[in-house]
Design a protein around this motif. Structure first.
Motif, mmCIF file in Angstrom:
data_model
loop_
_atom_site.group_PDB
_atom_site.id
_atom_site.type_symbol
_atom_site.label_atom_id
_atom_site.label_comp_id
_atom_site.label_asym_id
_atom_site.label_seq_id
_atom_site.Cartn_x
_atom_site.Cartn_y
_atom_site.Cartn_z
ATOM 1 N N ALA A 80 58.948 33.403 40.209
ATOM 2 C CA ALA A 80 59.025 33.636 38.760
ATOM 3 C C ALA A 80 57.724 34.243 38.235
ATOM 4 O O ALA A 80 57.743 35.151 37.389
ATOM 5 C CB ALA A 80 59.320 32.317 38.042
ATOM 6 N N GLU A 81 56.579 33.747 38.766
ATOM 7 C CA GLU A 81 55.309 34.312 38.329
ATOM 8 C C GLU A 81 55.186 35.785 38.721
ATOM 9 O O GLU A 81 54.706 36.612 37.950
ATOM 10 C CB GLU A 81 54.153 33.513 38.939
ATOM 11 N N SER A 82 55.643 36.129 39.933
ATOM 12 C CA SER A 82 55.603 37.533 40.374
ATOM 13 C C SER A 82 56.455 38.420 39.478
ATOM 14 O O SER A 82 56.041 39.532 39.107
ATOM 15 C CB SER A 82 56.068 37.643 41.830
ATOM 16 N N GLU A 83 57.638 37.908 39.108
ATOM 17 C CA GLU A 83 58.503 38.695 38.224
ATOM 18 C C GLU A 83 57.859 38.891 36.850
ATOM 19 O O GLU A 83 57.912 39.980 36.266
ATOM 20 C CB GLU A 83 59.858 38.001 38.090
ATOM 21 N N ARG A 84 57.254 37.812 36.321
ATOM 22 C CA ARG A 84 56.587 37.935 35.023
ATOM 23 C C ARG A 84 55.411 38.909 35.089
ATOM 24 O O ARG A 84 55.194 39.707 34.175
ATOM 25 C CB ARG A 84 56.103 36.555 34.556
ATOM 26 N N ARG A 85 54.654 38.859 36.193
ATOM 27 C CA ARG A 85 53.517 39.774 36.326
ATOM 28 C C ARG A 85 53.980 41.223 36.464
ATOM 29 O O ARG A 85 53.350 42.143 35.937
ATOM 30 C CB ARG A 85 52.641 39.376 37.516
ATOM 31 N N ARG A 86 55.092 41.425 37.186
ATOM 32 C CA ARG A 86 55.621 42.793 37.291
ATOM 33 C C ARG A 86 56.045 43.315 35.924
ATOM 34 O O ARG A 86 55.767 44.471 35.567
ATOM 35 C CB ARG A 86 56.797 42.838 38.275
ATOM 36 N N ALA A 87 56.729 42.450 35.162
ATOM 37 C CA ALA A 87 57.133 42.870 33.812
ATOM 38 C C ALA A 87 55.911 43.142 32.941
ATOM 39 O O ALA A 87 55.880 44.112 32.168
ATOM 40 C CB ALA A 87 58.018 41.790 33.186
ATOM 41 N N ALA A 88 54.873 42.277 33.086
ATOM 42 C CA ALA A 88 53.654 42.488 32.296
ATOM 43 C C ALA A 88 52.938 43.773 32.722
ATOM 44 O O ALA A 88 52.366 44.489 31.888
ATOM 45 C CB ALA A 88 52.726 41.289 32.458
ATOM 46 N N GLU A 89 52.969 44.086 34.020
ATOM 47 C CA GLU A 89 52.342 45.326 34.497
ATOM 48 C C GLU A 89 53.048 46.553 33.942
ATOM 49 O O GLU A 89 52.409 47.560 33.628
ATOM 50 C CB GLU A 89 52.334 45.342 36.027
ATOM 51 N N VAL A 90 54.378 46.476 33.836
ATOM 52 C CA VAL A 90 55.125 47.590 33.235
ATOM 53 C C VAL A 90 54.702 47.782 31.777
ATOM 54 O O VAL A 90 54.448 48.904 31.320
ATOM 55 C CB VAL A 90 56.647 47.346 33.348
ATOM 56 N N LYS A 91 54.621 46.672 31.047
ATOM 57 C CA LYS A 91 54.193 46.751 29.640
ATOM 58 C C LYS A 91 52.755 47.266 29.537
ATOM 59 O O LYS A 91 52.435 48.066 28.657
ATOM 60 C CB LYS A 91 54.305 45.374 28.976
ATOM 61 N N LEU A 92 51.889 46.789 30.444
ATOM 62 C CA LEU A 92 50.494 47.242 30.434
ATOM 63 C C LEU A 92 50.405 48.736 30.712
ATOM 64 O O LEU A 92 49.636 49.456 30.060
ATOM 65 C CB LEU A 92 49.686 46.458 31.475
ATOM 66 N N GLY A 93 51.192 49.223 31.690
ATOM 67 C CA GLY A 93 51.181 50.653 31.982
ATOM 68 C C GLY A 93 51.624 51.479 30.791
ATOM 69 O O GLY A 93 51.024 52.521 30.477
ATOM 70 N N ALA A 94 52.686 51.020 30.110
ATOM 71 C CA ALA A 94 53.149 51.749 28.924
ATOM 72 C C ALA A 94 52.091 51.741 27.823
ATOM 73 O O ALA A 94 51.849 52.761 27.167
ATOM 74 C CB ALA A 94 54.449 51.130 28.423
ATOM 75 N N ALA A 95 51.443 50.576 27.637
ATOM 76 C CA ALA A 95 50.402 50.499 26.608
ATOM 77 C C ALA A 95 49.207 51.383 26.952
ATOM 78 O O ALA A 95 48.621 52.029 26.075
ATOM 79 C CB ALA A 95 49.953 49.043 26.439
ATOM 80 N N GLU A 96 48.831 51.426 28.234
ATOM 81 C CA GLU A 96 47.703 52.268 28.643
ATOM 82 C C GLU A 96 48.034 53.752 28.462
ATOM 83 O O GLU A 96 47.165 54.535 28.067
ATOM 84 C CB GLU A 96 47.331 51.979 30.096
#
Length: 352
Positions: free
Chosen positions: A158-174
């Motif tokens: 679950a943590e890996s899935e949340r981090r992947r989703a957060a990385e997608v959001k971070l990439g879009a924000a960057e």
């Protein structure tokens, strides 16, 4: 004759060009610092900003607890394994001692040693029991370790899935932040380029022309060179698009200027020689003659021919005889180079 300008004037002109390049160099350095520091207006994004707050904190705490228990289980397992090795060594040594004692007893056939046999057997049983107790504790630790692994697996997934989703959001924000910063840089450099173009069109012949040219060099360098390391994936389209637009505008202006020049030249060639000569600056005429070109139509003429006084292309009078010494001289020279007699003043057309 290269030019009628004084030597000091030529050196001063070179000095002004040096000032223009120095001005451009300092502006380029300043612009490089400003363009490079523009990302500081935006806050740097981090992965933690896009994790799901309380949910992630609870999951992180659970994982920390499980990993602490796993570390404790690992240490206890190592300690119990050492204790088991020691118990097995003790048991093995006792068995060897008992075996030697049995061989001795069998050889002597002493019945009075039976109580000792019972005691030794009981001691071996106690060592074996201690060994078994340690093995049971190790088995319990292994079971606990397995339970912790089973508990950790879904949390880790679950943590890996949340981090992947957060990385997608971070990439879009960057990417969005990168576009904003590129917009800041473009909003800074593009108006400077436009201002430089306007200054070159309107002020390049003013008394402050070194600063005009220096600013133009700096603005062009900032847009076409300084902006390159910070271009996003589509930034090249902006840069080359502006380059194409500037080239088209400059090309159209050059084509129009060439057509206007040709039309003016054709019209000028129909006017009287004296009137045409009065419209040509002396320095400009002498420079063209030094290049063996007609001061009026700029076509090549044979200056080495002593019989040539008029341009064979446009009919402009380029040479004449000095009225004092009959020396052949240019009609644009203010004084005869042989005797110093001043030339007759050229009549300039009066604007109506």
């Amino acid at each position: 004759m290269r030019s009628s300008r004084r030597l000091s004037e030529r050196w001063l002109t070179l000095g002004l060009w040096l000032i223009a390049f120095l001005f451009a160099w300092f502006l380029i350095g300043l612009g490089s610092l400003v363009v490079g520091d523009l990302p500081q207006v935006e806050h740097r994004q981090t992965l933690e900003q896009f994790l799901d707050g309380p949910t992630d904190e609870a999951a992180a705490e659970s994982l920390k607890r499980i990993r602490r228990e796993q570390d404790d289980n690992r240490r206890r397992t190592e300690q119990e394994q050492l204790a088991l090795d020691a118990a097995r060594s003790a048991s093995e040594a006792a068995r060897e001692t008992f075996a030697n004692w049995l061989r001795t007893r069998d050889a002597t056939q002493r019945v009075d040693q039976d109580p000792d046999l019972i005691a030794r057997t009981q001691a071996l049983d106690a060592l074996k029991g201690a060994e078994r107790t340690i093995e049971e504790r190790l088995e319990a630790l292994a079971k606990a370790r397995l339970d912790l692994s089973e508990e950790e697996e879904p949390l880790t997934r679950a943590e890996s899935e949340r981090r992947r989703a957060a990385e997608v959001k971070l990439g879009a924000a960057e990417r969005e932040q990168e576009l904003r910063v590129f917009g800041y840089r473009l909003a800074l450099t593009l108006p400077l380029l436009a201002l430089a173009g306007w200054l070159l069109l309107k002020r390049r012949r003013s008394r402050n022309w070194p600063f005009v040219w220096g600013f133009a060099f700096a603005a062009t360098f900032a847009f076409f060179v300084e902006l390159v390391p910070y271009l996003p994936s589509y930034g090249g389209y902006v840069q080359y698009g502006v380059g194409v637009l500037v080239t088209l505008i400059a090309g159209r202006a050059a084509i129009g200027a060439l057509q206007s020049y040709n039309e003016r030249q054709k019209l000028a060639e129909t006017r009287p020689t004296e009137e045409r000569r009065g419209e040509i600056a002396t320095d400009q005429a002498l420079e063209r003659l030094a290049k063996k070109s007609c001061p009026g139509c700029e076509r090549p003429i044979a200056l080495d021919d002593p019989s040539l006084n008029f341009c064979p292309h446009c009919g402009l009078g380029a040479f004449e005889r000095c009225p004092a010494c009959d020396h052949r001289k240019s009609t644009f020279e203010r004084f005869c180079r042989a005797c110093g007699t001043p030339s007759a003043p050229v009549a300039h057309p009066v604007a109506t």
